[in-house]
Design a protein around this motif. Structure first.
Motif, PDB file in Angstrom:
ATOM      1  N   VAL A  12       4.151  15.505 -29.715  1.00  0.00           N
ATOM      2  CA  VAL A  12       3.948  16.813 -30.344  1.00  0.00           C
ATOM      3  C   VAL A  12       2.458  17.067 -30.538  1.00  0.00           C
ATOM      4  O   VAL A  12       1.947  18.163 -30.258  1.00  0.00           O
ATOM      5  N   SER A  13       1.740  16.042 -30.988  1.00  0.00           N
ATOM      6  CA  SER A  13       0.300  16.164 -31.169  1.00  0.00           C
ATOM      7  C   SER A  13      -0.394  16.411 -29.835  1.00  0.00           C
ATOM      8  O   SER A  13      -1.326  17.219 -29.743  1.00  0.00           O
ATOM      9  N   LYS A  20      -4.550  28.657 -22.050  1.00  0.00           N
ATOM     10  CA  LYS A  20      -4.573  27.367 -22.739  1.00  0.00           C
ATOM     11  C   LYS A  20      -3.245  27.091 -23.435  1.00  0.00           C
ATOM     12  O   LYS A  20      -2.815  25.934 -23.538  1.00  0.00           O
ATOM     13  N   ALA A  21      -2.596  28.149 -23.924  1.00  0.00           N
ATOM     14  CA  ALA A  21      -1.330  27.964 -24.646  1.00  0.00           C
ATOM     15  C   ALA A  21      -0.210  27.543 -23.706  1.00  0.00           C
ATOM     16  O   ALA A  21       0.613  26.675 -24.037  1.00  0.00           O
ATOM     17  N   VAL A  22      -0.176  28.131 -22.520  1.00  0.00           N
ATOM     18  CA  VAL A  22       0.935  27.863 -21.606  1.00  0.00           C
ATOM     19  C   VAL A  22       0.704  26.595 -20.786  1.00  0.00           C
ATOM     20  O   VAL A  22       1.670  25.970 -20.330  1.00  0.00           O
ATOM     21  N   ALA A  23      -0.560  26.197 -20.611  1.00  0.00           N
ATOM     22  CA  ALA A  23      -0.863  25.050 -19.742  1.00  0.00           C
ATOM     23  C   ALA A  23      -0.190  23.750 -20.195  1.00  0.00           C
ATOM     24  O   ALA A  23       0.424  23.059 -19.364  1.00  0.00           O
ATOM     25  N   PRO A  24      -0.283  23.341 -21.479  1.00  0.00           N
ATOM     26  CA  PRO A  24       0.361  22.078 -21.879  1.00  0.00           C
ATOM     27  C   PRO A  24       1.871  22.065 -21.658  1.00  0.00           C
ATOM     28  O   PRO A  24       2.419  21.077 -21.159  1.00  0.00           O
ATOM     29  N   ILE A  25       2.540  23.172 -22.016  1.00  0.00           N
ATOM     30  CA  ILE A  25       3.992  23.255 -21.826  1.00  0.00           C
ATOM     31  C   ILE A  25       4.330  23.217 -20.342  1.00  0.00           C
ATOM     32  O   ILE A  25       5.273  22.538 -19.913  1.00  0.00           O
ATOM     33  N   LEU A  26       3.534  23.946 -19.545  1.00  0.00           N
ATOM     34  CA  LEU A  26       3.770  23.980 -18.106  1.00  0.00           C
ATOM     35  C   LEU A  26       3.653  22.586 -17.498  1.00  0.00           C
ATOM     36  O   LEU A  26       4.514  22.153 -16.724  1.00  0.00           O
ATOM     37  N   ILE A  71      -3.791  13.773 -20.937  1.00  0.00           N
ATOM     38  CA  ILE A  71      -3.470  12.385 -20.624  1.00  0.00           C
ATOM     39  C   ILE A  71      -2.175  11.984 -21.340  1.00  0.00           C
ATOM     40  O   ILE A  71      -1.272  11.388 -20.755  1.00  0.00           O
ATOM     41  N   GLY A  72      -2.088  12.313 -22.630  1.00  0.00           N
ATOM     42  CA  GLY A  72      -0.875  12.025 -23.389  1.00  0.00           C
ATOM     43  C   GLY A  72       0.321  12.808 -22.883  1.00  0.00           C
ATOM     44  O   GLY A  72       1.446  12.280 -22.805  1.00  0.00           O
ATOM     45  N   ILE A  73       0.097  14.077 -22.533  1.00  0.00           N
ATOM     46  CA  ILE A  73       1.178  14.911 -22.007  1.00  0.00           C
ATOM     47  C   ILE A  73       1.720  14.319 -20.711  1.00  0.00           C
ATOM     48  O   ILE A  73       2.937  14.235 -20.500  1.00  0.00           O
ATOM     49  N   LEU A  74       0.815  13.895 -19.835  1.00  0.00           N
ATOM     50  CA  LEU A  74       1.240  13.287 -18.572  1.00  0.00           C
ATOM     51  C   LEU A  74       2.032  12.013 -18.803  1.00  0.00           C
ATOM     52  O   LEU A  74       3.063  11.777 -18.155  1.00  0.00           O
TER      53      LEU A  74
END
Length: 408
Positions: free
Chosen positions: A140-141, A54-60, A149-152
Motif C-alpha cells: 500500500v505504501s 503520476k496517479a495512474v502510473a503505479p496502479i497501471l 521497485i516495491g510495486i514491481l
C-alpha cells in the motif's frame, strides 16, 4: 454550430498525438511571450495532467505486470535479461561520455555560500540499502508513494501466485488490466493541453534569464545528452540489431522524449511508454516489466548530470583527475544514477556521493546541487527525455534482436 462540432472533433482525431503536442507547445510559447500573466494561470492545467499521469502510473504498473505474469504461457520468452544488460551498458556509456566531454570542455562554477536545506544520501551503500528496502516496502505504501521497485516486487509475487489460480480469476485480472489501460489512454489524450499549460506557465514564471550565467555548463550537459541520444544509443542499438537504428531512435525520441521533456518525470511518462511499446508491436509480457523497471534504473541522463556537475566542481576547485579516478567516477555515477528517483530533480541529490570521491565537503557539494536546480528548467527536462525515451528504445532493440535470432 452543432454540425460543425462533430466535424471538428473528427479532424482532431485524424491529427497524430505528436502533432497535437507540437501545436500545444507552440501555443504555450506564444501565450508566455504575448501574455505572461495569463500564461502563469495555466499552471493548474499542467499540474492536473502530470498529477493524473503520476496517479495512474503505479496502479497501471501493478495491475499490468501482475496480469502479464499471471497469464504468461510456459515457454514464452520475455527478453528481460538482454534489456537489463542494455540498461546497464547505456547508463555506464553515458557516464563515460560525460567524463570525456567534461575533460575536453571543463566547466567552472561560481559557488555561493547560501545554505540549501536538502537531505542527500550519505554514501553508495546508503543508496543500495535504500533500493533493497524499497523492494520489501509495504504494498500500500509502495502504491501511495510511487515506489516502483516495491510495486514491481509485489506485482511479480502476486502474478506468480495467481498463475496457479483458476482460469476465471486470471481472466478477471486480464479484464482489469484492459480497464486500467483504457483509463491511461484517456489521460494521454489530454497530453497536448497538459503540455500547453506546462510550457506556458514555466516560461512565464522562470523564463531563461536564470540560465545565462550557466551557458557553458548547459552546453556541456545538453551536448552530452544529445550525443548519447543521437550517437551512443544508436551505436548500441545497431550492435544489437545489425541494421539502421535511426528510424527506431527517432520514433522513441519523438513519441516518448517530447512528453517526458515537459512532464520532467520518468514515472509520469510510464503510461506513454507502455502505449508506445504496444504500438511498436512489442511483447506485452516484456514491456510491462521493462518499462517501469527502466523508469527506476535506466538513467543515462542522470549519470550525465551527476558526472558533469561533479567534474565542474572539481575543475572549479582545481582538483586533478587521473584516468583511474575518471573510470571510478563513471562507475559511481552509473550506480548512483540507478538509485535516482523517477521524479524531477532526483539525480541532483546524488551529486554529493560523486563529489565525495574527490574529498569535496558536503557544504560545497550542496551548492553544486543548488546550481543544478537553477539550470533545472532545461537540464532536468532533457535528462528525463533521454532517460524515458531510452527505456522504449532498449526494450524494442532487445525484443527485435531476439526475434531476429529466433524467427517464428
Amino acid at each position: 454550430m452543432s454540425a460543425a462540432s462533430p466535424a471538428l472533433l473528427h479532424r482532431l482525431k485524424r491529427i497524430s498525438l505528436v502533432t497535437q503536442i507540437i501545436i500545444g507547445l507552440i501555443a504555450g510559447i506564444a501565450l508566455a511571450l504575448l501574455a505572461p500573466e495569463v500564461a502563469k494561470s495555466t499552471t493548474l492545467i499542467g499540474k492536473l495532467f502530470v498529477t493524473a499521469l503520476k496517479a495512474v502510473a503505479p496502479i497501471l504498473v501493478f495491475v499490468l505486470v501482475m496480469a502479464s505474469i499471471a497469464n504468461h504461457k510456459v515457454g514464452q520468452e520475455t527478453h528481460i535479461r538482454p534489456i537489463l544488460y542494455l540498461y546497464l551498458l547505456g547508463t555506464f556509456a553515458a557516464a563515460v561520455v560525460a567524463v570525456v566531454a567534461s575533460t575536453l570542455f571543463p566547466s567552472k562554477l561560481v559557488l555561493t555560500t547560501h545554505d540549501v536545506a536538502i537531505s542527500a544520501p550519505g554514501g553508495i551503500g546508503e543508496v543500495l540499502q535504500s533500493l533493497l528496502l524499497s523492494v520489501v516496502d509495504n504494498p500500500v505504501s509502495a502504491l501511495m508513494n510511487a515506489n516502483f521497485i516495491g510495486i514491481l516486487a509485489w506485482a511479480i509475487g502476486m502474478g506468480v501466485a495467481i498463475r496457479h489460480a483458476g482460469d476465471t480469476t486470471r481472466e478477471v485480472l486480464g479484464d482489469l488490466s484492459n480497464g486500467v489501460t483504457l483509463i491511461v489512454r484517456m489521460v494521454i489524450c489530454f497530453a497536448p493541453l497538459g503540455i500547453f499549460g506546462l510550457v506556458a506557465s514555466t516560461l512565464a514564471t522562470s523564463g531563461f534569464g536564470a540560465l545565462i550565467g550557466y551557458v557553458h555548463l548547459l552546453a556541456v550537459l545538453l551536448g552530452c545528452m544529445l550525443f548519447v541520444a543521437l550517437v551512443m544509443n544508436p551505436i548500441i542499438v545497431f550492435w544489437k540489431l545489425r541494421r539502421n537504428p535511426y528510424p527506431l531512435v527517432w520514433t522513441c525520441l519523438r513519441e516518448s522524449g517530447i512528453t517526458a521533456f515537459f512532464t520532467r518525470s520518468s514515472a509520469a511518462n510510464i503510461p506513454v511508454n507502455l502505449e508506445l511499446s504496444k504500438r511498436l508491436g512489442l511483447h506485452e509480457d516484456t514491456y510491462s516489466v521493462s518499462i517501469p523497471l527502466g523508469a527506476t534504473i535506466n538513467m543515462a541522463g542522470a549519470a550525465i548530470t551527476i558526472t558533469v556537475l561533479t567534474l565542474a566542481a572539481v575543475h572549479t576547485l582545481g582538483i586533478a583527475v587521473d584516468i583511474p579516478t575518471a573510470i571510478l567516477l563513471s562507475v559511481v555515477a552509473a550506480i548512483c544514477a540507478c538509485g535516482a528517483s523517477g521524479v524531477a530533480g532526483g539525480s541532483l541529490l546524488l551529486i554529493p556521493l560523486a563529489c565525495s570521491l574527490f574529498g569535496i565537503p558536503s557544504e560545497i557539494a550542496m551548492q553544486v546541487v543548488a546550481v543544478g536546480f537553477i539550470i533545472g528548467v532545461l537540464q532536468d527536462s532533457a535528462e528525463t527525455a533521454l532517460n524515458s525515451s531510452t527505456d522504449v528504445l532498449f526494450t524494442a532493440a532487445a525484443c527485435l534482436g531476439e526475434e531476429q535470432k529466433n524467427p517464428a
